[in-house]
Write an enzyme that holds these catalytic residues in place. Structure first.
Site, PDB file in Angstrom:
ATOM      1  N   ARG A 376      14.296  39.116  28.155  1.00 36.67           N
ATOM      2  CA  ARG A 376      15.244  39.980  27.804  1.00 36.67           C
ATOM      3  C   ARG A 376      14.613  40.753  26.080  1.00 36.67           C
ATOM      4  O   ARG A 376      14.746  41.704  25.872  1.00 36.67           O
ATOM      5  CB  ARG A 376      16.413  39.627  27.551  1.00 36.67           C
ATOM      6  CG  ARG A 376      17.631  40.417  26.765  1.00 36.67           C
ATOM      7  CD  ARG A 376      19.042  39.700  27.138  1.00 36.67           C
ATOM      8  NE  ARG A 376      19.811  40.587  26.063  1.00 36.67           N
ATOM      9  CZ  ARG A 376      20.395  39.885  25.113  1.00 36.67           C
ATOM     10  NH1 ARG A 376      20.277  38.519  24.852  1.00 36.67           N
ATOM     11  NH2 ARG A 376      21.553  40.562  24.605  1.00 36.67           N
ATOM     12  N   SER A 388      21.530  43.886  27.994  1.00 35.58           N
ATOM     13  CA  SER A 388      22.373  42.709  28.111  1.00 35.58           C
ATOM     14  C   SER A 388      22.358  42.144  29.463  1.00 35.58           C
ATOM     15  O   SER A 388      21.538  42.685  30.362  1.00 35.58           O
ATOM     16  CB  SER A 388      24.128  43.196  27.773  1.00 35.58           C
ATOM     17  OG  SER A 388      24.387  43.744  28.819  1.00 35.58           O
ATOM     18  N   SER A 479      32.465  42.622  37.347  1.00 38.23           N
ATOM     19  CA  SER A 479      33.371  41.974  36.365  1.00 38.23           C
ATOM     20  C   SER A 479      32.901  40.797  35.770  1.00 38.23           C
ATOM     21  O   SER A 479      32.587  39.787  36.398  1.00 38.23           O
ATOM     22  CB  SER A 479      34.704  41.805  37.107  1.00 38.23           C
ATOM     23  OG  SER A 479      35.767  41.242  35.910  1.00 38.23           O
ATOM     24  N   ASN A 480      32.682  40.959  34.586  1.00 38.77           N
ATOM     25  CA  ASN A 480      32.033  39.563  33.725  1.00 38.77           C
ATOM     26  C   ASN A 480      32.894  39.225  32.634  1.00 38.77           C
ATOM     27  O   ASN A 480      33.517  39.764  31.786  1.00 38.77           O
ATOM     28  CB  ASN A 480      30.876  40.469  33.122  1.00 38.77           C
ATOM     29  CG  ASN A 480      29.903  39.255  32.303  1.00 38.77           C
ATOM     30  OD1 ASN A 480      30.215  38.177  32.383  1.00 38.77           O
ATOM     31  ND2 ASN A 480      28.563  39.647  32.018  1.00 38.77           N
ATOM     32  N   GLY A 504      29.829  34.793  35.651  1.00 44.18           N
ATOM     33  CA  GLY A 504      30.301  33.898  34.934  1.00 44.18           C
ATOM     34  C   GLY A 504      29.321  33.672  33.689  1.00 44.18           C
ATOM     35  O   GLY A 504      28.441  34.323  33.426  1.00 44.18           O
ATOM     36  N   HIS A 532      36.923  41.112  54.327  1.00 40.56           N
ATOM     37  CA  HIS A 532      36.122  40.857  55.728  1.00 40.56           C
ATOM     38  C   HIS A 532      36.413  41.821  56.900  1.00 40.56           C
ATOM     39  O   HIS A 532      35.885  41.858  57.998  1.00 40.56           O
ATOM     40  CB  HIS A 532      37.137  39.657  56.240  1.00 40.56           C
ATOM     41  CG  HIS A 532      36.208  38.545  56.983  1.00 40.56           C
ATOM     42  ND1 HIS A 532      35.118  39.082  57.823  1.00 40.56           N
ATOM     43  CD2 HIS A 532      36.121  37.252  56.870  1.00 40.56           C
ATOM     44  CE1 HIS A 532      34.691  37.941  58.274  1.00 40.56           C
ATOM     45  NE2 HIS A 532      35.101  36.790  57.624  1.00 40.56           N
ATOM     46  N   ASP A 536      30.923  40.952  56.641  1.00 38.42           N
ATOM     47  CA  ASP A 536      30.946  39.316  57.040  1.00 38.42           C
ATOM     48  C   ASP A 536      30.171  38.279  56.421  1.00 38.42           C
ATOM     49  O   ASP A 536      29.477  38.779  55.460  1.00 38.42           O
ATOM     50  CB  ASP A 536      30.526  39.174  58.687  1.00 38.42           C
ATOM     51  CG  ASP A 536      31.039  40.266  59.701  1.00 38.42           C
ATOM     52  OD1 ASP A 536      32.399  40.186  59.554  1.00 38.42           O
ATOM     53  OD2 ASP A 536      30.587  40.848  60.428  1.00 38.42           O
TER      54      ASP A 536
END
Length: 559
Positions: A376, A388, A479-480, A504, A532, A536
């Site tokens: 980075r 980022s 989503s962070n 995370g 689902h 799968d």
């Protein structure tokens, strides 16, 4: 002869079209081949051409409204031509004929003293067909998920002159606060919504037209009350005949004008039904319709006043109240009730539908981010935009989706749609909730391009400047919450996607060599939420393995 312009089927999967823009207005002369409007389909925004010569007599769909296939959008014909039969399916002719017969029946058997005749009925035979030089302004559908809008502020007031293109009001949708434009020239005759009020899509918010136009009649017609009121005229007169007696009855004080004037209450059947459903006594209402008739609007706007006589009634049974005290929910301490914003309502509705409709399952994986952390700083030394770790995850997901197209899909009820393009929705937190702007064709973009777009969208989201095109069309979402120190979490799938990846924080933990010697590694946990019905377990696991491989060897994303 007038001809209806209907919504054509512009693609094999199209079920409805959204009017993106009108290029003509009522009264314009058009020729075959002229562009009438722009229509947004499920594929693209396309031009709608006219196949007729004539004058636009009627436009029944506002900009932003969705119209089903074969739905009437406009009518073209000769200037001044009657087009009502096209809208009413020929019913207007039958109604007119019926109305013409009634005066003849009354003339054939005039009975001025008889209560069985209906001379009052003849006073309003053509109320529903009165020509009114005014147009209602309805709440447009400003986003694909919008069900209602809150009127934030009016930019015009009753009596102001309005031209097409003028800003009438600001409307808060579930996504942003947007400007509502006028599409007609004239005078603002009526404002039916107060600032701060919520209005459902297609609800009437104002009337624009010529000064002196009969606004009440137009609103009654648009609300479908004109015919109901005429039917109520006959119903009420019949009620009067059956209830009238020769015994004088003293009128007590406090009785409404409807009761004092006669033994009946003038109200449309629609108003009666609404009042019955809401438990409202019609005698307590004052009608705003013709001759004091109670209409739907009066029932909707009725606010019951406090009844002083209710106190003795409560005091009459103190023992019963003591024997079975009603549970109270009085909170201890101070509190504040906050109104629910349009954005919060949509989040609640869409995510509840997703969680309780789509069978979710979750896959969690640890990813070694050592090499990504080493790469980075090198990338940022030459990148025009600061890259980022979230940008790296977006790029890795985009490349992995091309290798696992089953994850890049959506459940459509009777079919699964598999996308050939990759549009990544990026969850952005704002004060009122959450927005998900879309990075389009993310697999084809560099890390610096992705970084620039995400930062631009985040700024627009916080300033409420995102447009519908910015948040529509996602095929996968991320989503962070790592920047808040969250180790791992599960996210609710963002419809119509089949999956969403929850990211995370990067945490340094201990790993062990074969000889048992510990050494530090930087681990990031990610959790994939899957529908689902579409994906799968093995398919989702394979996708995560590819994401892991790309992030643990980040140079592979650059070649």
């Amino acid at each position: 002869m007038a001809e209806a312009i209907r919504m054509p089927k512009m693609s094999d999967t199209m079920e409805e079209g959204v009017i993106a823009e009108w290029h003509k207005k009522v009264g314009d002369e058009i020729k075959s081949g002229d562009i009438l409007a722009e229509v947004e389909t499920d594929k693209a925004t396309m031009d709608l051409e006219s196949y007729y010569d004539g004058t636009i007599l009627y436009i029944g769909v506002q900009k932003g409204d969705a119209v089903p296939i074969d739905g009437i959008m406009a009518i073209v014909g000769e200037k001044g031509e009657d087009y009502q039969s096209l809208l009413e399916g020929g019913e207007s002719n039958g109604q007119t004929a019926a109305k013409k017969e009634e005066p003849k029946k009354e003339e054939a058997a005039p009975q001025p003293e008889s209560k069985e005749s209906t001379p009052k009925k003849a006073d309003k035979p053509a109320k529903s067909t009165e020509k009114i030089n005014a147009t209602v302004v309805r709440m447009p559908k400003m986003s694909d998920t919008m069900e209602e809008g809150t009127l934030v502020s009016w930019q015009k007031k009753v009596g102001d002159q309005v031209k097409s293109g003028d800003i009438l009001a600001e409307v808060e949708t579930d996504k942003a606060t947007m400007e509502l434009e006028a599409y007609e020239d004239g005078t603002l005759l009526h404002v039916g919504v107060e600032e701060g009020s919520a209005v459902p899509v297609n609800g009437i918010i104002a009337v624009i037209g010529e000064e002196g136009a009969n606004v009440e009649a137009l609103l009654a017609r648009e609300n479908g009350e004109a015919i109901d009121e005429e039917a109520a005229e006959v119903e009420d007169i019949t009620d009067e005949d059956s209830q009238k007696t020769t015994v004088p009855v003293e009128t007590p004080a406090g009785v409404s004008a409807n009761d004092a004037s006669s033994d009946r209450i003038k109200a449309s059947p629609l108003a009666r039904r609404l009042a019955e459903d809401k438990g409202i006594d019609l005698s307590q209402l004052e009608g705003s319709g013709d001759n004091g008739r109670i209409v739907k609007r009066d029932v909707d706007e009725y606010k019951p006043a406090a009844k002083p006589e209710a106190a003795p009634a409560k005091a009459a049974a103190p023992k019963a109240a003591e024997a079975a005290p009603a549970p109270t929910a009085a909170p201890v301490g101070d509190y504040e009730d906050l109104p629910v914003s349009q954005m919060r309502k949509t989040i609640a509705r869409r995510l509840s539908d997703s969680l309780f409709t789509a069978p979710h399952f979750y896959l969690t994986m640890e990813i070694n981010m050592d090499k990504a952390m080493q790469l980075r700083p090198t990338l940022n030394a030459v990148s025009p935009a600061k890259i980022s770790f979230n940008d790296m995850v977006i790029k890795a997901c985009a490349l992995a989706l091309k290798q696992h197209p089953a994850v890049n899909s959506a459940w459509l009820g009777d079919k699964i749609r598999r996308y050939k393009y990759v549009n990544i929705g990026v969850a952005v937190a704002v004060d009122e909730g959450l927005l998900v702007p879309v990075v389009r064709d993310a697999d084809k973009k560099t890390l610096s391009a992705i970084s620039g777009e995400v930062k631009e969208y985040a700024g627009k989201a916080k300033d409420k400047k995102l447009q519908p095109k910015d948040w529509e069309g996602n095929t996968f979402s991320v989503s962070n919450l790592g920047m808040f120190g969250i180790d791992e979490f599960t996210a609710i799938i963002n419809p119509p996607d089949a999956c969403i990846l929850a990211i995370g924080a990067i945490k340094q933990t201990a790993a062990f060599k074969e000889d048992g010697t510990p050494y530090p590694v930087n681990i990031m946990k990610v959790t994939l939420s899957c529908d689902h019905r579409v994906v799968d377990g093995a398919t989702g696991a394979s996708f995560l393995q590819t994401v892991k491989k790309l992030l643990e060897e980040p140079m592979s994303m650059l070649v």
